[in-house]
Design an enzyme around this catalytic site. Structure first.
Site, PDB file in Angstrom:
ATOM      1  N   HIS A  37       0.939  -1.169   0.064  1.00  0.00           N
ATOM      2  CA  HIS A  37       0.194   0.051   0.178  1.00  0.00           C
ATOM      3  C   HIS A  37       0.877   1.276  -0.006  1.00  0.00           C
ATOM      4  CE1 HIS A  37      -2.555  -2.879   2.326  1.00  0.00           C
ATOM      5  NE2 HIS A  37      -3.589  -2.293   1.345  1.00  0.00           N
ATOM      6  N   GLY A 149      -2.831  -1.311  -7.252  1.00  0.00           N
ATOM      7  CA  GLY A 149      -1.961  -2.119  -7.349  1.00  0.00           C
ATOM      8  C   GLY A 149      -2.269  -3.266  -8.582  1.00  0.00           C
ATOM      9  N   LEU A 186       3.056  -9.249  -1.234  1.00  0.00           N
ATOM     10  CA  LEU A 186       2.402  -8.677  -0.066  1.00  0.00           C
ATOM     11  C   LEU A 186       0.932  -8.656  -0.028  1.00  0.00           C
ATOM     12  CD1 LEU A 186       5.123  -5.789   1.219  1.00  0.00           C
ATOM     13  CD2 LEU A 186       5.217  -8.334   1.515  1.00  0.00           C
TER      14      LEU A 186
END
Ligand code: PAF
Length: 283
Positions: A37, A149, A186
């Site tokens: 993030h 993302g 992640l």
């Protein structure tokens, strides 16, 4: 960092920025922030004069048997991370402000050609929930640029399609996947992994990398490659492979030849975690 809960306050802050000619960037999140993030925030900061980050765990995008109630909520830690990056506004709307009439409200629905397959096949209303909340947030924040993302690759494509179809005046920037040192992408849901499962989890990125290398060296037997990869993951200890598929990177339909721009999309389950990952292949 200014933490704002009310839409009217958010609107007046952003309006003042825009009157001064500033470029506004926006990163929507569901909180529980990790380095992935924060890389989106960094990208927004590079591109924009002011950055708004939202934290909102969106009930509309969770299915009835999914982890909405147990989804990790870590507001204090999130707020500290964002403040340390000098984010300008942290927007934390309440469910009541976001959905004043409950979830029975107008829905933004991107066509099933993009939303009915892969993630959408097993999570039927998920992408309606995502496109609706992102459209609402775009209308609330009124940013010039938003950053998403590539880890949630299908989500990124759905948002790009919505922005194009509905002429939403915002630029969607796609940010690369951030991986741990051993290759694991992640994700907030990685914390559901036990120690043993965490040691197995990076194999997902390894098999994707191997498929990408095989395609780059001329192998076009996509189904064979993904079947072998599926079996490898099961042999390594994964409980279930929901899918591994070589897709066209724009339509996300199963790819027929390596002459296309490709993305290999995968979801596999390990214990309580459902791990998503992907690799792009540009020939
Ligand atoms: O990717 C997420 O965290 C969410 O799907 C998003 C884009 C913030 C919408 O709730």
């Amino acid at each position: 960092m200014n933490t704002i809960e009310s839409l009217s306050e958010l609107r007046s802050v952003v309006k003042a920025w825009k009157l001064s000619g500033l470029i506004v960037g926006f990163v929507p999140t569901m909180g529980n922030l990790h380095a992935g993030h924060l890389s989106l925030v960094e990208l927004a900061k590079q591109r924009c004069d002011k950055v708004v980050v939202s934290v909102f765990v969106n009930p509309m995008q969770f299915g009835p048997d999914e982890d909405f109630d147990s989804y990790p909520r870590t507001f204090q830690a999130d707020s500290e991370k964002l403040a340390s990056l000098s984010v300008d506004v942290l927007y934390v709307p309440s469910v009541a402000e976001m959905y004043p009439n409950g979830l029975e409200q107008s829905v933004v629905s991107v066509p099933p050609a993009l939303t009915g397959l892969l993630e959408g096949a097993s999570r039927p209303s998920h992408f309606d929930g995502v496109s609706t909340i992102v459209c609402k947030l775009f209308n609330m924040v009124q940013a010039d640029v938003s950053v998403f993302g590539k880890k949630d690759y299908q989500q990124l494509r759905v948002i790009q399609q919505m922005v194009q179809d509905l002429n939403i005046p915002i630029e969607v920037v796609a940010a690369p996947i951030v991986r741990d040192v051993d290759g694991l992408a992640l994700s907030s849901r990685n914390q559901y992994l036990s120690k043993t499962e965490r040691a197995i989890a990076p194999k997902l990125s390894v098999v994707l990398q191997d498929i990408a290398l095989a395609i780059e060296s001329g192998n076009q037997s996509f189904t064979v490659l993904t079947d072998v990869a599926t079996q490898r993951l099961l042999d390594e200890g994964f409980d279930l492979v929901d899918y591994i598929q070589v897709c066209d990177s724009i339509t996300l339909q199963a790819a027929e030849s390596a002459s296309q721009s490709l993305v290999i999309l995968a979801v596999a389950r390990l214990g309580n975690a459902r791990l998503l990952d992907n690799r792009e292949v540009e020939l």
